[in-house]
Motif scaffolding. Structure first.
Motif, PDB file in Angstrom:
ATOM      1  N   TYR A  21      -6.855  13.950   0.076  1.00 30.28           N
ATOM      2  CA  TYR A  21      -6.017  12.765   0.690  1.00 30.28           C
ATOM      3  C   TYR A  21      -7.103  11.459   0.928  1.00 30.28           C
ATOM      4  O   TYR A  21      -6.472  10.541   0.556  1.00 30.28           O
ATOM      5  CB  TYR A  21      -5.791  13.354   2.112  1.00 30.28           C
ATOM      6  N   GLU A  22      -8.278  11.556   1.175  1.00 29.46           N
ATOM      7  CA  GLU A  22      -9.132  10.393   1.262  1.00 29.46           C
ATOM      8  C   GLU A  22      -9.078   9.642  -0.229  1.00 29.46           C
ATOM      9  O   GLU A  22      -9.179   8.402   0.002  1.00 29.46           O
ATOM     10  CB  GLU A  22     -10.416  10.737   1.736  1.00 29.46           C
ATOM     11  N   ASP A  23      -9.087  10.523  -1.288  1.00 30.91           N
ATOM     12  CA  ASP A  23      -9.065   9.913  -2.324  1.00 30.91           C
ATOM     13  C   ASP A  23      -7.922   9.136  -2.886  1.00 30.91           C
ATOM     14  O   ASP A  23      -7.690   8.178  -3.387  1.00 30.91           O
ATOM     15  CB  ASP A  23      -9.480  10.783  -3.609  1.00 30.91           C
ATOM     16  N   LEU A  24      -6.739   9.597  -2.660  1.00 30.98           N
ATOM     17  CA  LEU A  24      -5.377   9.338  -2.589  1.00 30.98           C
ATOM     18  C   LEU A  24      -5.242   8.000  -1.778  1.00 30.98           C
ATOM     19  O   LEU A  24      -4.469   6.880  -2.046  1.00 30.98           O
ATOM     20  CB  LEU A  24      -4.143  10.261  -2.274  1.00 30.98           C
ATOM     21  N   TYR A  25      -5.652   7.943  -0.432  1.00 30.21           N
ATOM     22  CA  TYR A  25      -5.535   6.758   0.312  1.00 30.21           C
ATOM     23  C   TYR A  25      -6.314   5.556  -0.165  1.00 30.21           C
ATOM     24  O   TYR A  25      -5.818   4.485  -0.038  1.00 30.21           O
ATOM     25  CB  TYR A  25      -5.978   7.158   1.902  1.00 30.21           C
ATOM     26  N   ASP A  26      -7.559   6.066  -0.713  1.00 26.15           N
ATOM     27  CA  ASP A  26      -8.428   4.878  -1.194  1.00 26.15           C
ATOM     28  C   ASP A  26      -7.561   4.284  -2.369  1.00 26.15           C
ATOM     29  O   ASP A  26      -7.676   3.004  -2.590  1.00 26.15           O
ATOM     30  CB  ASP A  26      -9.608   5.440  -1.508  1.00 26.15           C
ATOM     31  N   ASP A  27      -7.278   5.250  -3.194  1.00 33.59           N
ATOM     32  CA  ASP A  27      -6.461   4.529  -4.472  1.00 33.59           C
ATOM     33  C   ASP A  27      -5.400   3.731  -4.040  1.00 33.59           C
ATOM     34  O   ASP A  27      -5.091   2.663  -4.596  1.00 33.59           O
ATOM     35  CB  ASP A  27      -5.967   5.774  -5.365  1.00 33.59           C
ATOM     36  N   PHE A  28      -4.522   4.193  -3.033  1.00 29.36           N
ATOM     37  CA  PHE A  28      -3.506   3.548  -2.579  1.00 29.36           C
ATOM     38  C   PHE A  28      -3.901   2.259  -1.988  1.00 29.36           C
ATOM     39  O   PHE A  28      -3.401   1.026  -2.393  1.00 29.36           O
ATOM     40  CB  PHE A  28      -2.708   4.226  -1.569  1.00 29.36           C
ATOM     41  N   LEU A  29      -4.714   1.906  -1.309  1.00 29.06           N
ATOM     42  CA  LEU A  29      -5.439   0.826  -0.754  1.00 29.06           C
ATOM     43  C   LEU A  29      -5.692  -0.148  -1.894  1.00 29.06           C
ATOM     44  O   LEU A  29      -5.547  -1.472  -1.772  1.00 29.06           O
ATOM     45  CB  LEU A  29      -6.345   0.724   0.433  1.00 29.06           C
ATOM     46  N   ASN A  30      -6.556   0.306  -2.838  1.00 27.63           N
ATOM     47  CA  ASN A  30      -7.312  -0.579  -4.013  1.00 27.63           C
ATOM     48  C   ASN A  30      -6.362  -1.033  -4.779  1.00 27.63           C
ATOM     49  O   ASN A  30      -6.418  -2.079  -5.401  1.00 27.63           O
ATOM     50  CB  ASN A  30      -8.117   0.280  -4.842  1.00 27.63           C
ATOM     51  N   ASN A  31      -5.044  -0.424  -5.041  1.00 25.63           N
ATOM     52  CA  ASN A  31      -4.229  -0.896  -6.073  1.00 25.63           C
ATOM     53  C   ASN A  31      -2.750  -1.283  -5.127  1.00 25.63           C
ATOM     54  O   ASN A  31      -1.894  -1.906  -6.069  1.00 25.63           O
ATOM     55  CB  ASN A  31      -3.605   0.317  -6.718  1.00 25.63           C
ATOM     56  N   ALA A  32      -2.735  -1.370  -4.237  1.00 27.32           N
ATOM     57  CA  ALA A  32      -1.333  -1.893  -3.398  1.00 27.32           C
ATOM     58  C   ALA A  32      -1.360  -3.385  -3.669  1.00 27.32           C
ATOM     59  O   ALA A  32      -0.141  -3.900  -3.966  1.00 27.32           O
ATOM     60  CB  ALA A  32      -1.771  -1.580  -1.826  1.00 27.32           C
ATOM     61  N   PRO A  33      -2.351  -4.227  -3.744  1.00 27.32           N
ATOM     62  CA  PRO A  33      -2.004  -5.498  -3.720  1.00 27.32           C
ATOM     63  C   PRO A  33      -1.346  -5.858  -5.322  1.00 27.32           C
ATOM     64  O   PRO A  33      -0.639  -6.854  -5.450  1.00 27.32           O
ATOM     65  CB  PRO A  33      -3.148  -6.214  -3.802  1.00 27.32           C
ATOM     66  N   ASN A  34      -1.821  -5.174  -6.229  1.00 26.83           N
ATOM     67  CA  ASN A  34      -1.200  -5.228  -7.423  1.00 26.83           C
ATOM     68  C   ASN A  34      -0.026  -4.490  -7.918  1.00 26.83           C
ATOM     69  O   ASN A  34       0.461  -4.646  -8.905  1.00 26.83           O
ATOM     70  CB  ASN A  34      -2.245  -4.799  -8.556  1.00 26.83           C
ATOM     71  N   CYS A  35       0.828  -3.708  -7.069  1.00 29.78           N
ATOM     72  CA  CYS A  35       1.882  -3.003  -7.422  1.00 29.78           C
ATOM     73  C   CYS A  35       3.147  -3.766  -6.953  1.00 29.78           C
ATOM     74  O   CYS A  35       3.324  -4.545  -6.208  1.00 29.78           O
ATOM     75  CB  CYS A  35       1.978  -1.809  -6.409  1.00 29.78           C
ATOM     76  N   PRO A  36       4.012  -3.497  -7.996  1.00 28.56           N
ATOM     77  CA  PRO A  36       5.359  -4.099  -8.003  1.00 28.56           C
ATOM     78  C   PRO A  36       5.962  -3.377  -6.977  1.00 28.56           C
ATOM     79  O   PRO A  36       5.656  -2.257  -6.465  1.00 28.56           O
ATOM     80  CB  PRO A  36       6.126  -3.803  -9.249  1.00 28.56           C
ATOM     81  N   ASN A  37       6.856  -4.171  -6.079  1.00 29.29           N
ATOM     82  CA  ASN A  37       7.584  -3.354  -4.906  1.00 29.29           C
ATOM     83  C   ASN A  37       8.199  -2.041  -5.019  1.00 29.29           C
ATOM     84  O   ASN A  37       7.968  -1.122  -4.231  1.00 29.29           O
ATOM     85  CB  ASN A  37       8.940  -4.551  -4.334  1.00 29.29           C
ATOM     86  N   ARG A  38       8.815  -1.686  -6.209  1.00 30.17           N
ATOM     87  CA  ARG A  38       9.406  -0.403  -6.342  1.00 30.17           C
ATOM     88  C   ARG A  38       8.084   0.609  -6.413  1.00 30.17           C
ATOM     89  O   ARG A  38       8.423   1.743  -5.758  1.00 30.17           O
ATOM     90  CB  ARG A  38      10.068  -0.223  -7.639  1.00 30.17           C
ATOM     91  N   GLU A  39       7.274   0.308  -7.150  1.00 31.50           N
ATOM     92  CA  GLU A  39       6.136   1.198  -7.296  1.00 31.50           C
ATOM     93  C   GLU A  39       5.209   1.618  -6.000  1.00 31.50           C
ATOM     94  O   GLU A  39       4.769   2.553  -5.743  1.00 31.50           O
ATOM     95  CB  GLU A  39       5.147   0.927  -8.613  1.00 31.50           C
ATOM     96  N   PHE A  40       5.055   0.212  -5.281  1.00 37.38           N
ATOM     97  CA  PHE A  40       4.643   0.330  -3.949  1.00 37.38           C
ATOM     98  C   PHE A  40       5.328   1.381  -2.967  1.00 37.38           C
ATOM     99  O   PHE A  40       4.517   2.138  -2.422  1.00 37.38           O
ATOM    100  CB  PHE A  40       4.485  -1.120  -3.438  1.00 37.38           C
ATOM    101  N   SER A  41       6.722   1.147  -3.025  1.00 35.82           N
ATOM    102  CA  SER A  41       7.348   2.097  -1.904  1.00 35.82           C
ATOM    103  C   SER A  41       7.360   3.591  -2.511  1.00 35.82           C
ATOM    104  O   SER A  41       7.161   4.558  -1.728  1.00 35.82           O
ATOM    105  CB  SER A  41       8.776   1.730  -2.176  1.00 35.82           C
ATOM    106  N   ARG A  42       7.168   3.809  -3.600  1.00 35.79           N
ATOM    107  CA  ARG A  42       7.080   5.353  -4.150  1.00 35.79           C
ATOM    108  C   ARG A  42       5.636   5.760  -3.836  1.00 35.79           C
ATOM    109  O   ARG A  42       5.504   6.858  -3.289  1.00 35.79           O
ATOM    110  CB  ARG A  42       7.234   5.243  -5.864  1.00 35.79           C
TER     111      ARG A  42
END
Length: 92
Positions: free
Chosen positions: A38-59
Protein backbone atom coordinates in the motif's frame (compact mmCIF):
# COMPACT_ATOMS: atom_id res chain seq x y z
CA UNK A 1 -2.57 -7.34 -2.61
CA UNK A 2 -5.97 -9.01 -2.68
CA UNK A 3 -4.41 -12.47 -2.75
CA UNK A 4 -2.30 -11.60 0.32
CA UNK A 5 -5.36 -10.40 2.24
CA UNK A 6 -7.30 -13.55 1.31
CA UNK A 7 -4.37 -15.76 2.37
CA UNK A 8 -4.07 -13.78 5.61
CA UNK A 9 -7.77 -14.36 6.31
CA UNK A 10 -7.47 -18.07 5.55
CA UNK A 11 -4.48 -18.32 7.88
CA UNK A 12 -6.18 -16.58 10.79
CA UNK A 13 -9.29 -18.75 10.39
CA UNK A 14 -7.13 -21.89 10.37
CA UNK A 15 -5.21 -20.61 13.40
CA UNK A 16 -8.48 -20.08 15.27
CA UNK A 17 -9.79 -23.50 14.31
CA UNK A 18 -6.58 -25.26 15.41
CA UNK A 19 -5.50 -22.93 18.24
CA UNK A 20 -2.27 -22.49 16.27
CA UNK A 21 -0.14 -19.80 17.88
CA UNK A 22 2.65 -19.93 15.28
CA UNK A 23 0.24 -19.51 12.38
CA UNK A 24 -1.48 -16.62 14.17
CA UNK A 25 1.89 -14.91 14.53
CA UNK A 26 2.64 -15.42 10.82
CA UNK A 27 -0.42 -13.31 10.05
CA UNK A 28 1.53 -10.27 11.27
CA UNK A 29 4.22 -10.88 8.64
CA UNK A 30 1.61 -10.86 5.89
CA UNK A 31 0.17 -7.64 7.32
CA UNK A 32 3.57 -5.98 7.01
CA UNK A 33 3.76 -7.10 3.36
CA UNK A 34 0.31 -5.63 2.69
CA UNK A 35 1.29 -2.37 4.40
CA UNK A 36 4.43 -2.15 2.24
CA UNK A 37 2.46 -2.73 -0.96
CA UNK A 38 0.00 0.00 0.00
CA UNK A 39 2.78 2.45 0.88
CA UNK A 40 4.48 1.79 -2.46
CA UNK A 41 1.21 2.32 -4.35
CA UNK A 42 0.51 5.50 -2.39
CA UNK A 43 4.00 6.88 -3.07
CA UNK A 44 3.67 6.04 -6.77
CA UNK A 45 0.30 7.81 -6.87
CA UNK A 46 1.68 10.97 -5.25
CA UNK A 47 4.79 11.04 -7.41
CA UNK A 48 2.88 10.59 -10.67
CA UNK A 49 -0.31 12.54 -9.90
CA UNK A 50 0.89 15.89 -11.30
CA UNK A 51 1.66 14.31 -14.67
CA UNK A 52 -1.51 12.23 -15.06
CA UNK A 53 -4.30 13.10 -17.47
CA UNK A 54 -7.67 13.49 -15.71
CA UNK A 55 -9.06 10.13 -16.81
CA UNK A 56 -5.97 8.22 -15.69
CA UNK A 57 -5.85 10.22 -12.45
CA UNK A 58 -9.42 9.19 -11.60
CA UNK A 59 -8.67 5.54 -12.32
CA UNK A 60 -5.56 5.62 -10.15
CA UNK A 61 -7.47 7.37 -7.35
CA UNK A 62 -10.08 4.58 -7.35
CA UNK A 63 -7.34 1.94 -7.29
CA UNK A 64 -5.68 3.72 -4.38
CA UNK A 65 -9.00 3.84 -2.48
CA UNK A 66 -9.52 0.13 -3.07
CA UNK A 67 -5.98 -0.61 -1.92
CA UNK A 68 -6.59 1.43 1.23
CA UNK A 69 -9.63 -0.67 2.08
CA UNK A 70 -7.68 -3.88 1.48
CA UNK A 71 -4.90 -2.59 3.72
CA UNK A 72 -7.44 -1.83 6.45
CA UNK A 73 -8.94 -5.32 6.06
CA UNK A 74 -5.45 -6.70 6.61
CA UNK A 75 -5.15 -4.61 9.77
CA UNK A 76 -8.44 -6.01 11.09
CA UNK A 77 -7.34 -9.56 10.33
CA UNK A 78 -4.06 -8.91 12.16
CA UNK A 79 -6.11 -7.67 15.14
CA UNK A 80 -8.02 -10.96 15.19
CA UNK A 81 -4.68 -12.80 15.17
CA UNK A 82 -3.51 -10.62 18.06
CA UNK A 83 -6.63 -11.50 20.07
CA UNK A 84 -6.02 -15.18 19.38
CA UNK A 85 -2.41 -14.90 20.54
CA UNK A 86 -3.64 -13.27 23.74
CA UNK A 87 -6.24 -16.01 24.25
CA UNK A 88 -3.62 -18.70 23.84
CA UNK A 89 -0.81 -17.16 25.88
CA UNK A 90 -2.40 -14.58 28.16
CA UNK A 91 0.30 -12.15 27.01
CA UNK A 92 0.09 -9.12 24.76
Amino acid sequence: MLSLVIRQLEDVLTAIKNNDLLLARKVFVKDEEIDTLYEDLYDDFLNNAPNCPNREFSRKAYILALARHLERAGDHIANVAEYLCFMLTGER
